[in-house]
Design a protein around this motif. Structure first.
Motif, PDB file in Angstrom:
ATOM      1  N   GLU A  31      19.684   8.463  18.808  1.00 15.21           N
ATOM      2  CA  GLU A  31      18.525   7.612  19.012  1.00 15.21           C
ATOM      3  C   GLU A  31      18.985   6.200  19.370  1.00 15.21           C
ATOM      4  O   GLU A  31      20.007   5.722  18.878  1.00 15.21           O
ATOM      5  CB  GLU A  31      17.668   7.543  17.736  1.00 15.21           C
ATOM      6  CG  GLU A  31      16.941   8.826  17.417  1.00 15.21           C
ATOM      7  CD  GLU A  31      17.803   9.880  16.727  1.00 15.21           C
ATOM      8  OE1 GLU A  31      18.929   9.572  16.282  1.00 15.21           O
ATOM      9  OE2 GLU A  31      17.349  11.022  16.653  1.00 15.21           O
ATOM     10  N   LEU A  32      18.236   5.527  20.225  1.00 16.27           N
ATOM     11  CA  LEU A  32      18.638   4.182  20.663  1.00 16.27           C
ATOM     12  C   LEU A  32      18.744   3.199  19.503  1.00 16.27           C
ATOM     13  O   LEU A  32      19.572   2.290  19.542  1.00 16.27           O
ATOM     14  CB  LEU A  32      17.655   3.648  21.707  1.00 16.27           C
ATOM     15  CG  LEU A  32      17.691   4.329  23.066  1.00 16.27           C
ATOM     16  CD1 LEU A  32      16.673   3.691  24.011  1.00 16.27           C
ATOM     17  CD2 LEU A  32      19.084   4.297  23.676  1.00 16.27           C
ATOM     18  N   PRO A  81      11.735   1.729  26.397  1.00 17.12           N
ATOM     19  CA  PRO A  81      12.172   1.569  25.001  1.00 17.12           C
ATOM     20  C   PRO A  81      12.112   0.096  24.587  1.00 17.12           C
ATOM     21  O   PRO A  81      12.410  -0.790  25.391  1.00 17.12           O
ATOM     22  CB  PRO A  81      13.619   2.058  25.021  1.00 17.12           C
ATOM     23  CG  PRO A  81      13.750   2.874  26.251  1.00 17.12           C
ATOM     24  CD  PRO A  81      12.775   2.306  27.239  1.00 17.12           C
ATOM     25  N   ALA A  89      20.186  -1.042  23.270  1.00 22.53           N
ATOM     26  CA  ALA A  89      19.772   0.202  23.927  1.00 22.53           C
ATOM     27  C   ALA A  89      20.750   0.581  25.033  1.00 22.53           C
ATOM     28  O   ALA A  89      21.062   1.754  25.239  1.00 22.53           O
ATOM     29  CB  ALA A  89      18.359   0.058  24.494  1.00 22.53           C
ATOM     30  N   TYR A 118      15.270   8.151  27.970  1.00 23.30           N
ATOM     31  CA  TYR A 118      14.835   7.519  26.724  1.00 23.30           C
ATOM     32  C   TYR A 118      13.430   6.925  26.830  1.00 23.30           C
ATOM     33  O   TYR A 118      12.875   6.472  25.853  1.00 23.30           O
ATOM     34  CB  TYR A 118      15.835   6.439  26.310  1.00 23.30           C
ATOM     35  CG  TYR A 118      17.076   6.998  25.639  1.00 23.30           C
ATOM     36  CD1 TYR A 118      17.026   7.393  24.309  1.00 23.30           C
ATOM     37  CD2 TYR A 118      18.277   7.114  26.322  1.00 23.30           C
ATOM     38  CE1 TYR A 118      18.152   7.890  23.672  1.00 23.30           C
ATOM     39  CE2 TYR A 118      19.413   7.608  25.689  1.00 23.30           C
ATOM     40  CZ  TYR A 118      19.338   7.998  24.363  1.00 23.30           C
ATOM     41  OH  TYR A 118      20.457   8.494  23.738  1.00 23.30           O
ATOM     42  N   SER A 119      12.856   6.930  28.030  1.00 24.84           N
ATOM     43  CA  SER A 119      11.492   6.443  28.245  1.00 24.84           C
ATOM     44  C   SER A 119      10.486   7.587  28.228  1.00 24.84           C
ATOM     45  O   SER A 119       9.290   7.366  28.189  1.00 24.84           O
ATOM     46  CB  SER A 119      11.386   5.737  29.607  1.00 24.84           C
ATOM     47  OG  SER A 119      12.256   4.644  29.692  1.00 24.84           O
ATOM     48  N   ALA A 151      16.795  11.662  19.648  1.00 27.82           N
ATOM     49  CA  ALA A 151      17.731  12.049  20.709  1.00 27.82           C
ATOM     50  C   ALA A 151      18.931  12.710  20.043  1.00 27.82           C
ATOM     51  O   ALA A 151      19.415  12.233  19.016  1.00 27.82           O
ATOM     52  CB  ALA A 151      18.163  10.843  21.526  1.00 27.82           C
ATOM     53  N   GLY A 204      23.480   3.006  24.154  1.00 26.93           N
ATOM     54  CA  GLY A 204      23.053   4.407  24.172  1.00 26.93           C
ATOM     55  C   GLY A 204      22.995   4.945  25.593  1.00 26.93           C
ATOM     56  O   GLY A 204      23.387   6.082  25.856  1.00 26.93           O
ATOM     57  N   ALA A 233      16.161  14.212  24.465  1.00 23.27           N
ATOM     58  CA  ALA A 233      15.437  13.059  23.919  1.00 23.27           C
ATOM     59  C   ALA A 233      13.989  13.509  23.840  1.00 23.27           C
ATOM     60  O   ALA A 233      13.452  14.068  24.797  1.00 23.27           O
ATOM     61  CB  ALA A 233      15.585  11.851  24.837  1.00 23.27           C
ATOM     62  N   ARG A 258      10.214   9.929  22.218  1.00 21.07           N
ATOM     63  CA  ARG A 258      10.677   8.540  22.318  1.00 21.07           C
ATOM     64  C   ARG A 258      11.331   8.019  21.036  1.00 21.07           C
ATOM     65  O   ARG A 258      11.595   6.840  20.916  1.00 21.07           O
ATOM     66  CB  ARG A 258       9.537   7.610  22.730  1.00 21.07           C
ATOM     67  CG  ARG A 258       9.034   7.867  24.105  1.00 21.07           C
ATOM     68  CD  ARG A 258       7.996   6.852  24.517  1.00 21.07           C
ATOM     69  NE  ARG A 258       7.277   7.354  25.650  1.00 21.07           N
ATOM     70  CZ  ARG A 258       6.197   8.112  25.580  1.00 21.07           C
ATOM     71  NH1 ARG A 258       5.678   8.436  24.423  1.00 21.07           N
ATOM     72  NH2 ARG A 258       5.610   8.537  26.669  1.00 21.07           N
TER      73      ARG A 258
END
Length: 167
Positions: free
Chosen positions: A12-13, A50, A19, A98-99, A123, A22, A117, A120
């Motif tokens: 995860e971010l 994110p 971010a 990640y979006s 991940a 990641g 992922a 949101r």
């Protein structure tokens, strides 16, 4: 022949200082895993930047807006596939994964998920030992720090097909 042991790595971010760290780890993974990759897709509906994203924020927002303008079949959500042999497509995928509410990287044989992922907020990487070894070597040679819990994560052998399932 028994399947390779697989290590689960949380990605995860929020786990990273920025971010972009990641994103960089996913970018390196996609480059290393490219010969093994099958389908690489994401859900293009409802993309959202994110919170922790700083660099390239405006560029990625432009990608999101472009996808939102693309025509869709009525009543059907179609995953968007990305060609990992195309450097720009890899860059776009990394930032959009990640979006997205759902982004997945499959193995060439299509039975193994390497990265996902979802929602949101989650991940995960699932890496066979040989791929994990190559990935960690590439991260080190690129100068990226491997998260400490990734280094200590224990690989597990997959259950035989007859023992898998909800029973």
């Amino acid at each position: 022949m028994p399947e390779e042991a697989v290590t689960t790595l949380r990605a995860e971010l929020e786990r990273f200082g920025r971010a972009e760290e990641g994103f960089a780890l996913l970018e390196v993974f996609l480059e290393v895993a490219r010969p093994r990759l099958g389908t690489v897709v994401l859900d293009p509906v409802g993309l959202h930047l994110p919170e922790g994203m700083t660099d390239d924020r405006a560029v990625v927002q432009g990608l999101i807006e472009e996808l939102e303008r693309a025509p869709r079949e009525k009543g059907r959500v179609v995953e968007r596939a990305y060609d990992m042999d195309d450097e720009q497509a890899r860059w776009d995928y990394v930032r959009l994964a990640y979006s997205s509410s759902q982004a997945t990287v499959w193995s060439r044989r299509g039975r193994t998920t390497y990265f996902e992922a979802s929602g949101r907020s989650r991940a995960t990487y699932w890496l066979p030992d040989s791929l994990k070894s190559n990935y960690f070597e590439a991260l080190t040679s690129c100068g990226w720090a491997i998260p400490p819990d990734w280094l200590t994560a224990v690989a597990k052998r997959p259950k035989p097909w007859w023992k898998r399932g909800g029973r």
